[in-house]
Design a protein around this motif. Structure first.
Motif, PDB file in Angstrom:
ATOM      1  N   CYS A  70       0.832  -1.210   0.000  1.00 59.97           N
ATOM      2  CA  CYS A  70       0.000   0.000   0.000  1.00 59.97           C
ATOM      3  C   CYS A  70       0.863   1.255   0.000  1.00 59.97           C
ATOM      4  CB  CYS A  70      -0.923   0.002   1.217  1.00 59.97           C
ATOM      5  SG  CYS A  70      -2.147  -1.317   1.207  1.00 59.97           S
ATOM      6  N   GLN A  71       1.952   1.246   0.781  1.00 60.47           N
ATOM      7  CA  GLN A  71       2.853   2.399   0.816  1.00 60.47           C
ATOM      8  C   GLN A  71       3.509   2.619  -0.539  1.00 60.47           C
ATOM      9  OE1 GLN A  71       5.619   1.932   4.076  1.00 60.47           O
ATOM     10  NE2 GLN A  71       3.972   1.446   5.498  1.00 60.47           N
ATOM     11  N   LEU A  72       3.934   1.540  -1.169  1.00 63.32           N
ATOM     12  CA  LEU A  72       4.567   1.640  -2.479  1.00 63.32           C
ATOM     13  C   LEU A  72       3.590   2.171  -3.519  1.00 63.32           C
ATOM     14  CD1 LEU A  72       7.026   1.248  -4.256  1.00 63.32           C
ATOM     15  CD2 LEU A  72       6.342  -1.143  -4.560  1.00 63.32           C
ATOM     16  N   PHE A  75       3.140   5.895  -2.932  1.00 65.64           N
ATOM     17  CA  PHE A  75       4.326   6.630  -3.394  1.00 65.64           C
ATOM     18  C   PHE A  75       4.334   6.717  -4.920  1.00 65.64           C
ATOM     19  CE2 PHE A  75       8.728   6.532  -4.929  1.00 65.64           C
ATOM     20  CZ  PHE A  75       9.179   7.733  -4.406  1.00 65.64           C
ATOM     21  N   ARG A  76       4.076   5.583  -5.574  1.00 61.36           N
ATOM     22  CA  ARG A  76       4.062   5.549  -7.037  1.00 61.36           C
ATOM     23  C   ARG A  76       3.010   6.520  -7.583  1.00 61.36           C
ATOM     24  NH1 ARG A  76       2.858   0.060  -8.459  1.00 61.36           N
ATOM     25  NH2 ARG A  76       0.713   0.682  -8.251  1.00 61.36           N
ATOM     26  N   GLU A  77       1.826   6.542  -6.971  1.00 58.43           N
ATOM     27  CA  GLU A  77       0.749   7.423  -7.417  1.00 58.43           C
ATOM     28  C   GLU A  77       1.135   8.893  -7.210  1.00 58.43           C
ATOM     29  OE1 GLU A  77      -3.040   8.168  -9.084  1.00 58.43           O
ATOM     30  OE2 GLU A  77      -1.741   6.423  -9.079  1.00 58.43           O
ATOM     31  N   ALA A  78       1.783   9.200  -6.085  1.00 60.82           N
ATOM     32  CA  ALA A  78       2.201  10.581  -5.823  1.00 60.82           C
ATOM     33  C   ALA A  78       3.231  11.040  -6.843  1.00 60.82           C
ATOM     34  CB  ALA A  78       2.758  10.697  -4.400  1.00 60.82           C
ATOM     35  N   PRO A  85       0.216  12.612  -1.082  1.00 63.26           N
ATOM     36  CA  PRO A  85      -0.270  11.371  -0.464  1.00 63.26           C
ATOM     37  C   PRO A  85      -1.228  11.666   0.694  1.00 63.26           C
ATOM     38  CG  PRO A  85       2.124  11.352  -0.655  1.00 63.26           C
ATOM     39  CD  PRO A  85       1.656  12.737  -1.001  1.00 63.26           C
ATOM     40  N   ILE A  86      -1.953  10.649   1.130  1.00 64.19           N
ATOM     41  CA  ILE A  86      -2.905  10.810   2.232  1.00 64.19           C
ATOM     42  C   ILE A  86      -2.194  11.322   3.474  1.00 64.19           C
ATOM     43  CG2 ILE A  86      -4.455   9.560   3.781  1.00 64.19           C
ATOM     44  CD1 ILE A  86      -5.019   7.650   1.425  1.00 64.19           C
ATOM     45  N   THR A  87      -1.018  10.783   3.756  1.00 61.99           N
ATOM     46  CA  THR A  87      -0.252  11.249   4.904  1.00 61.99           C
ATOM     47  C   THR A  87       0.821  12.207   4.417  1.00 61.99           C
ATOM     48  OG1 THR A  87       1.238   9.360   4.765  1.00 61.99           O
ATOM     49  CG2 THR A  87      -0.648   9.156   6.243  1.00 61.99           C
ATOM     50  N   ALA A  92       3.212  12.750  10.015  1.00 55.21           N
ATOM     51  CA  ALA A  92       4.391  12.032  10.509  1.00 55.21           C
ATOM     52  C   ALA A  92       4.876  12.635  11.827  1.00 55.21           C
ATOM     53  CB  ALA A  92       5.505  12.060   9.465  1.00 55.21           C
ATOM     54  N   VAL A  93       4.918  13.980  11.891  1.00 60.53           N
ATOM     55  CA  VAL A  93       5.342  14.662  13.121  1.00 60.53           C
ATOM     56  C   VAL A  93       4.337  14.397  14.245  1.00 60.53           C
ATOM     57  CG1 VAL A  93       5.729  16.932  14.183  1.00 60.53           C
ATOM     58  CG2 VAL A  93       6.700  16.411  11.926  1.00 60.53           C
ATOM     59  N   ALA A  94       3.046  14.440  13.935  1.00 62.27           N
ATOM     60  CA  ALA A  94       2.013  14.164  14.947  1.00 62.27           C
ATOM     61  C   ALA A  94       2.122  12.726  15.450  1.00 62.27           C
ATOM     62  CB  ALA A  94       0.625  14.423  14.366  1.00 62.27           C
ATOM     63  N   ASN A  95       2.429  11.789  14.548  1.00 61.57           N
ATOM     64  CA  ASN A  95       2.597  10.394  14.932  1.00 61.57           C
ATOM     65  C   ASN A  95       3.772  10.237  15.896  1.00 61.57           C
ATOM     66  OD1 ASN A  95       1.980   7.579  14.735  1.00 61.57           O
ATOM     67  ND2 ASN A  95       3.751   7.345  13.397  1.00 61.57           N
TER      68      ASN A  95
END
Length: 120
Positions: A70-72, A75-78, A85-87, A92-95
């Motif tokens: 899903c991550q790949l 990334f490919r779509e972006a 991307p959704i995130t 990332a900082v909030a996580n």
């Protein structure tokens, strides 16, 4: 008033599951981060959840994709479309801030090898 216990490891031998127990029932999620199993000589991606209410147990098994797949794809779509991307960096900082709060609440002291110590 809610208590949680979190155990994390990158060791392959550590089982991966999540359990939520309440006054009316429980939820058991095997491999909450979709993983693959070798089944009958092939690889199967799945998501398995057991719901228990009193003496009744409901089994929910859903075919899914590996998280890295899903991550790949995202990334490919972006890259292909230029779409965000959704995130993003904010999520990332909030996580990481949430993880830091959890570690602090659990009184966990992190130890870094000297070469990897954060420069603050």
């Amino acid at each position: 008033g809610i208590t949680a216990t979190v155990v994390c490891s990158i060791l392959k031998t550590t089982p991966c599951y999540a359990v939520v127990v309440g006054t009316k029932g429980a939820i058991f999620v095997y491999a909450p981060f979709p993983s693959a199993l070798s089944v009958d000589g092939g690889v199967k991606d799945f998501y398995l959840c057991l719901l228990q209410t009193g003496n009744k147990i409901k089994d929910i098994t859903v075919p899914t994709k590996l998280t890295y797949a899903c991550q790949l794809e995202a990334f490919r779509e972006a890259v292909r479309t230029g779409k965000q991307p959704i995130t993003n960096i904010d999520s990332a900082v909030a996580n990481m801030a949430l993880i830091d709060k959890m570690l602090k609440a659990a009184n966990v002291k992190l130890k870094y090898p000297e070469a990897a110590k954060p420069k603050v």
